[in-house]
Design an enzyme around this catalytic site. Sequence first.
Site, PDB file in Angstrom:
ATOM      1  N   SER A 360     -85.314 -66.717  -6.097  1.00 32.85           N
ATOM      2  CA  SER A 360     -86.062 -66.619  -4.850  1.00 32.85           C
ATOM      3  C   SER A 360     -85.359 -65.640  -3.913  1.00 32.85           C
ATOM      4  CB  SER A 360     -86.225 -68.003  -4.219  1.00 32.85           C
ATOM      5  OG  SER A 360     -87.160 -67.980  -3.167  1.00 32.85           O
ATOM      6  N   ASP A 445     -97.108 -69.484  -8.147  1.00 31.04           N
ATOM      7  CA  ASP A 445     -96.073 -69.531  -7.120  1.00 31.04           C
ATOM      8  C   ASP A 445     -96.665 -69.151  -5.759  1.00 31.04           C
ATOM      9  OD1 ASP A 445     -93.843 -69.262  -5.504  1.00 31.04           O
ATOM     10  OD2 ASP A 445     -92.632 -68.277  -7.043  1.00 31.04           O
ATOM     11  N   HIS A 480     -93.143 -72.133  -7.827  1.00 27.58           N
ATOM     12  CA  HIS A 480     -91.905 -71.496  -7.374  1.00 27.58           C
ATOM     13  C   HIS A 480     -90.669 -72.089  -8.041  1.00 27.58           C
ATOM     14  CE1 HIS A 480     -89.679 -68.937  -4.682  1.00 27.58           C
ATOM     15  NE2 HIS A 480     -88.960 -69.941  -4.228  1.00 27.58           N
TER      16      HIS A 480
END
Length: 506
Positions: A360, A445, A480
């Site tokens: 991320s 995501d 995610h």
Amino acid sequence: LAWSADSTMVFCTLVDEAWRPDRVVRHRVGDVDDTDSPEVILTEPDEKFWLDVGSTLSDDWIVITSGSKLTTEVHVIEAADAEAPPRLIEPRRQGHEYHVEHQGDRFVIMTNDEAPDFRLMEAPLHDSGRANWVELIPHEPGARLENVEPFAGHMVITRMRAGVPELTIWDLADDSRRTIEFDEEVYDAGPGNNVEYETTSFRFTHTSMVSPASVWSIDMDTMDREMLKQQPVLGDFDPDDYVTSRLWATAPDGTEVPISMVRRRDTPLDGTAPTLLYGYGAYEVVLPAGFSIPRLSLLDRGFVFAMAHVRGGGEMGRRWYEEGRLEHKINTFTDFIACARHLIDNGVADPGRLVVRGGSAGGLLIGAVLNMAPELFTAAVAEVPFVDVVNTMLDPTIPLTVVEYEEWGDPADPEVFAYMMQWAPYENVHRADYPEMLVTAGLNDPRVQYWEPAKWVAKLRDVGHGPNNLVLRTEMGAGHRGPSGRYDSWRDEALVLAFAITAAGR
């Protein structure tokens, strides 16, 4: 979620089209008529702010917090008078964060007002504005006040000191303060699930890079403690076979950056062992120096595992965060490179066996450092990497973009745009011998859209990549955080570890 004192009324949040909690409602249990919709008691129109509702530990007050990345505003409702309107504690002002708890005849308030690393104040219950706050615990620069748990006769204070948590028990009867001691140099600890206000028992959690996660109970009067549960580890695991330590790297501006490291006791530190260096560095997140069962697969194969606590995180106080965001974001990347160079220069790692990993915002970190110093690494893992940050932040219609302005900046401002273009991972791909790379994406995501890693990989293949492997893996049913099923998650982690082991020649 919160309940009235008589448990007849529930309070919760509702979300808007961007999944932002923007309303707090209350609903009387048992009302099922379609025409009797929950009553909206507070609405947050500012897209940078999210609403949250909960109860104090005493259950006497319902607390509604409206918060952005750097600003909060709190309303309260007495749980015994649950139909009353929310009462404002202190109006918001940009950059002021405060958090409210209850103890006896007072509110206790953590605030960063004139205290970047927070201090503790008290306020009367019914005239609770800033003018009536009185200091209980002063500000201590560099030692972030993270949490306060007020019990009937005690208070437990959590600080982050030199990147390590410190838990102190304050006995209000005799005004004594005692710190819970731990054996390791580097560890993670914090409050556990404490649900009783009238108690002398405090539950806390502890883990380190060599100690499995455990839950403890300590008597706040006698300081006697008891382990209630510890994470089981199958096989012949012995924590004495492993050793953890803290190193310090020097960044280009002279700042000392902490590194947490773990290895098997018999793994040499002469540059022959493969090394995996992990980083994040955003949102004031503290990387916990905790235990990982999958990590044992690396350590038992002779790996050294290191964690770079770079600026942009919260390990060293609010200054650490401020110096790693907005117009100081480049510090995050140069800190990470400094950590890698420190490991190399001190014989811990070798560029031919050094793998880096982040996900991320940590994937953004990996993308940036690969552009800046690709020669330092043999391989990189970038999981759901936020690598198209400029284009994403230029589009306010994308969910979560507006709330991220305080972290990355708004590139609609020409000066902000120019600065972001200096480090943005996608825009700075260039012709170079990049290391082997494993890049992951999730089709569903909502935070990092799948096309960000996809277009980054496409540009790397077209413009920048050398002869090494570059693999893009897109999870067609994941978001995610990757696959949600236990076994799918394990297979996903096994793929990453297998890639690192292969790339490092193990």
